[in-house]
Design a protein around this motif. Structure first.
Motif, PDB file in Angstrom:
ATOM      1  N   PHE A 243       0.824  -1.205   0.000  1.00 41.99           N
ATOM      2  CA  PHE A 243       0.000   0.000   0.000  1.00 41.99           C
ATOM      3  C   PHE A 243       0.864   1.263   0.000  1.00 41.99           C
ATOM      4  O   PHE A 243       0.522   2.253  -0.635  1.00 41.99           O
ATOM      5  N   SER A 244       1.980   1.236   0.713  1.00 39.55           N
ATOM      6  CA  SER A 244       2.880   2.377   0.735  1.00 39.55           C
ATOM      7  C   SER A 244       3.467   2.632  -0.648  1.00 39.55           C
ATOM      8  O   SER A 244       3.543   3.787  -1.108  1.00 39.55           O
ATOM      9  N   LEU A 245       3.873   1.567  -1.328  1.00 35.31           N
ATOM     10  CA  LEU A 245       4.399   1.703  -2.689  1.00 35.31           C
ATOM     11  C   LEU A 245       3.325   2.246  -3.628  1.00 35.31           C
ATOM     12  O   LEU A 245       3.600   3.103  -4.479  1.00 35.31           O
ATOM     13  N   ALA A 246       2.098   1.757  -3.467  1.00 36.45           N
ATOM     14  CA  ALA A 246       0.992   2.236  -4.307  1.00 36.45           C
ATOM     15  C   ALA A 246       0.668   3.692  -3.991  1.00 36.45           C
ATOM     16  O   ALA A 246       0.360   4.476  -4.900  1.00 36.45           O
ATOM     17  N   THR A 247       0.742   4.063  -2.717  1.00 36.68           N
ATOM     18  CA  THR A 247       0.499   5.463  -2.344  1.00 36.68           C
ATOM     19  C   THR A 247       1.561   6.359  -2.972  1.00 36.68           C
ATOM     20  O   THR A 247       1.240   7.428  -3.502  1.00 36.68           O
ATOM     21  N   ASP A 248       2.815   5.923  -2.932  1.00 38.26           N
ATOM     22  CA  ASP A 248       3.876   6.689  -3.589  1.00 38.26           C
ATOM     23  C   ASP A 248       3.583   6.837  -5.085  1.00 38.26           C
ATOM     24  O   ASP A 248       3.778   7.918  -5.660  1.00 38.26           O
ATOM     25  N   ALA A 249       3.111   5.766  -5.709  1.00 37.03           N
ATOM     26  CA  ALA A 249       2.775   5.829  -7.137  1.00 37.03           C
ATOM     27  C   ALA A 249       1.605   6.785  -7.370  1.00 37.03           C
ATOM     28  O   ALA A 249       1.580   7.511  -8.370  1.00 37.03           O
ATOM     29  N   PHE A 250       0.644   6.805  -6.451  1.00 33.31           N
ATOM     30  CA  PHE A 250      -0.477   7.737  -6.570  1.00 33.31           C
ATOM     31  C   PHE A 250       0.022   9.176  -6.433  1.00 33.31           C
ATOM     32  O   PHE A 250      -0.428  10.068  -7.169  1.00 33.31           O
ATOM     33  N   ILE A 251       0.926   9.409  -5.505  1.00 37.81           N
ATOM     34  CA  ILE A 251       1.491  10.753  -5.321  1.00 37.81           C
ATOM     35  C   ILE A 251       2.214  11.192  -6.601  1.00 37.81           C
ATOM     36  O   ILE A 251       2.098  12.340  -7.031  1.00 37.81           O
ATOM     37  N   ASP A 252       2.940  10.263  -7.225  1.00 42.85           N
ATOM     38  CA  ASP A 252       3.548  10.565  -8.532  1.00 42.85           C
ATOM     39  C   ASP A 252       2.460  10.910  -9.550  1.00 42.85           C
ATOM     40  O   ASP A 252       2.586  11.859 -10.325  1.00 42.85           O
ATOM     41  N   TYR A 253       1.387  10.122  -9.552  1.00 43.95           N
ATOM     42  CA  TYR A 253       0.276  10.254 -10.497  1.00 43.95           C
ATOM     43  C   TYR A 253      -0.374  11.632 -10.441  1.00 43.95           C
ATOM     44  O   TYR A 253      -0.768  12.182 -11.476  1.00 43.95           O
ATOM     45  N   ILE A 254      -0.461  12.219  -9.245  1.00 44.57           N
ATOM     46  CA  ILE A 254      -1.102  13.540  -9.125  1.00 44.57           C
ATOM     47  C   ILE A 254      -0.128  14.691  -9.384  1.00 44.57           C
ATOM     48  O   ILE A 254      -0.499  15.855  -9.243  1.00 44.57           O
ATOM     49  N   GLY A 255       1.100  14.360  -9.760  1.00 40.56           N
ATOM     50  CA  GLY A 255       2.045  15.399 -10.163  1.00 40.56           C
ATOM     51  C   GLY A 255       3.164  15.675  -9.187  1.00 40.56           C
ATOM     52  O   GLY A 255       3.908  16.636  -9.351  1.00 40.56           O
ATOM     53  N   LEU A 256       3.288  14.815  -8.176  1.00 39.83           N
ATOM     54  CA  LEU A 256       4.382  15.004  -7.215  1.00 39.83           C
ATOM     55  C   LEU A 256       5.408  13.887  -7.324  1.00 39.83           C
ATOM     56  O   LEU A 256       5.898  13.375  -6.317  1.00 39.83           O
ATOM     57  N   ASP A 257       5.746  13.548  -8.576  1.00 37.47           N
ATOM     58  CA  ASP A 257       6.857  12.639  -8.802  1.00 37.47           C
ATOM     59  C   ASP A 257       8.144  13.393  -8.471  1.00 37.47           C
ATOM     60  O   ASP A 257       8.098  14.528  -7.972  1.00 37.47           O
ATOM     61  N   GLU A 258       9.289  12.794  -8.714  1.00 40.18           N
ATOM     62  CA  GLU A 258      10.558  13.429  -8.350  1.00 40.18           C
ATOM     63  C   GLU A 258      10.675  14.833  -8.950  1.00 40.18           C
ATOM     64  O   GLU A 258      11.060  15.786  -8.270  1.00 40.18           O
ATOM     65  N   LYS A 259      10.313  14.950 -10.219  1.00 39.63           N
ATOM     66  CA  LYS A 259      10.391  16.253 -10.893  1.00 39.63           C
ATOM     67  C   LYS A 259       9.436  17.259 -10.242  1.00 39.63           C
ATOM     68  O   LYS A 259       9.809  18.406  -9.993  1.00 39.63           O
ATOM     69  N   GLY A 260       8.214  16.835  -9.943  1.00 45.29           N
ATOM     70  CA  GLY A 260       7.232  17.722  -9.321  1.00 45.29           C
ATOM     71  C   GLY A 260       7.641  18.147  -7.921  1.00 45.29           C
ATOM     72  O   GLY A 260       7.473  19.309  -7.542  1.00 45.29           O
ATOM     73  N   ARG A 261       8.174  17.191  -7.143  1.00 51.38           N
ATOM     74  CA  ARG A 261       8.622  17.538  -5.788  1.00 51.38           C
ATOM     75  C   ARG A 261       9.737  18.578  -5.842  1.00 51.38           C
ATOM     76  O   ARG A 261       9.769  19.511  -5.040  1.00 51.38           O
ATOM     77  N   GLU A 262      10.632  18.424  -6.811  1.00 56.89           N
ATOM     78  CA  GLU A 262      11.728  19.382  -6.956  1.00 56.89           C
ATOM     79  C   GLU A 262      11.209  20.734  -7.446  1.00 56.89           C
ATOM     80  O   GLU A 262      11.565  21.778  -6.901  1.00 56.89           O
ATOM     81  N   GLN A 263      10.343  20.703  -8.443  1.00 57.20           N
ATOM     82  CA  GLN A 263       9.803  21.939  -9.014  1.00 57.20           C
ATOM     83  C   GLN A 263       9.020  22.749  -7.977  1.00 57.20           C
ATOM     84  O   GLN A 263       9.192  23.967  -7.873  1.00 57.20           O
ATOM     85  N   PHE A 264       8.153  22.075  -7.244  1.00 56.29           N
ATOM     86  CA  PHE A 264       7.282  22.767  -6.282  1.00 56.29           C
ATOM     87  C   PHE A 264       7.886  22.864  -4.880  1.00 56.29           C
ATOM     88  O   PHE A 264       7.327  23.545  -4.023  1.00 56.29           O
ATOM     89  N   GLN A 265       9.020  22.152  -4.644  1.00 56.56           N
ATOM     90  CA  GLN A 265       9.583  22.070  -3.295  1.00 56.56           C
ATOM     91  C   GLN A 265       8.493  21.653  -2.303  1.00 56.56           C
ATOM     92  O   GLN A 265       8.255  22.288  -1.280  1.00 56.56           O
ATOM     93  N   TYR A 266       7.833  20.556  -2.673  1.00 56.41           N
ATOM     94  CA  TYR A 266       6.628  20.120  -1.980  1.00 56.41           C
ATOM     95  C   TYR A 266       6.602  18.602  -1.941  1.00 56.41           C
ATOM     96  O   TYR A 266       7.039  17.939  -2.877  1.00 56.41           O
ATOM     97  N   THR A 267       6.090  18.060  -0.850  1.00 57.76           N
ATOM     98  CA  THR A 267       5.977  16.616  -0.720  1.00 57.76           C
ATOM     99  C   THR A 267       4.706  16.286   0.063  1.00 57.76           C
ATOM    100  O   THR A 267       3.957  17.192   0.462  1.00 57.76           O
ATOM    101  N   VAL A 268       4.484  15.014   0.288  1.00 55.89           N
ATOM    102  CA  VAL A 268       3.303  14.554   1.017  1.00 55.89           C
ATOM    103  C   VAL A 268       3.743  13.602   2.115  1.00 55.89           C
ATOM    104  O   VAL A 268       4.573  12.717   1.890  1.00 55.89           O
ATOM    105  N   PHE A 269       3.205  13.802   3.312  1.00 56.16           N
ATOM    106  CA  PHE A 269       3.435  12.905   4.450  1.00 56.16           C
ATOM    107  C   PHE A 269       2.137  12.146   4.741  1.00 56.16           C
ATOM    108  O   PHE A 269       1.044  12.682   4.535  1.00 56.16           O
ATOM    109  N   THR A 270       2.273  10.943   5.250  1.00 54.59           N
ATOM    110  CA  THR A 270       1.123  10.168   5.703  1.00 54.59           C
ATOM    111  C   THR A 270       0.909  10.455   7.181  1.00 54.59           C
ATOM    112  O   THR A 270       1.822  10.301   7.989  1.00 54.59           O
ATOM    113  N   LEU A 271      -0.311  10.864   7.545  1.00 52.73           N
ATOM    114  CA  LEU A 271      -0.642  11.184   8.933  1.00 52.73           C
ATOM    115  C   LEU A 271      -1.270  10.008   9.673  1.00 52.73           C
ATOM    116  O   LEU A 271      -1.069   9.842  10.871  1.00 52.73           O
TER     117      LEU A 271
END
Length: 155
Positions: free
Chosen positions: A30-58
């Motif tokens: 599920f964690s791997l799939a969540t990471d893939a979903f985060i990539d899917y919404i535009g926060l892949d490595e390039k997006g995280r770098e571009q936006f200086q933004y990431t997602v944490f699981t609460l």
């Protein structure tokens, strides 16, 4: 946006002494799939770098419904149940090769500004993708595993 899907096969090192996928490994999947979903919404490595933004699981809540065995293929779907400026309420289902739901996870994710290390609103482009994902499934009935609590039911 096409619909999200994540595919995997149960490796031998995910199988425990009971001969089926260990509970921790469901959560890894599920964690791997969540990471893939985060990539899917535009926060892949390039997006995280571009936006200086990431997602944490609460928070997470996992339900184990059927056993999975070594070599068994599975796929996961993701559904945005709700969202606001900073958070995503995400629900993932793991399906076996027969299409049966074998496990689910409900998650609360928080968007984080990497420069400040604090919660911050989703970048506009990412927020639009989250909204599109939400809109594509918002008319569906709520999965029965959503919002469950753990406890011993008394008669």
């Amino acid at each position: 946006m096409s619909s999200f899907s994540y595919k995997q096969t149960v490796p031998s090192d995910w199988v425990d002494y009971n001969g089926h996928m260990n509970d921790a490994e469901y959560n890894r999947a599920f964690s791997l799939a969540t990471d893939a979903f985060i990539d899917y919404i535009g926060l892949d490595e390039k997006g995280r770098e571009q936006f200086q933004y990431t997602v944490f699981t609460l928070e997470t809540h996992t339900c184990y419904l059927k056993e999975m065995h070594e070599g068994a293929g599975f796929d996961m779907s993701a559904r945005v149940l709700d969202f606001d400026a900073k958070r995503i309420h995400l629900f993932l289902e793991m399906h076996n090769a027969e299409g049966e739901v074998v496990a689910t996870i409900e998650e609360m994710l928080m968007g984080i500004n990497q420069n400040e290390g604090r919660p911050a609103p989703l970048p506009e482009e990412v927020a639009a993708n989250v909204k599109a994902a939400f809109d594509s499934t918002s008319d569906r009935e709520q999965p029965k595993q959503v919002g469950r609590t753990i406890g011993i039911r008394r008669k």
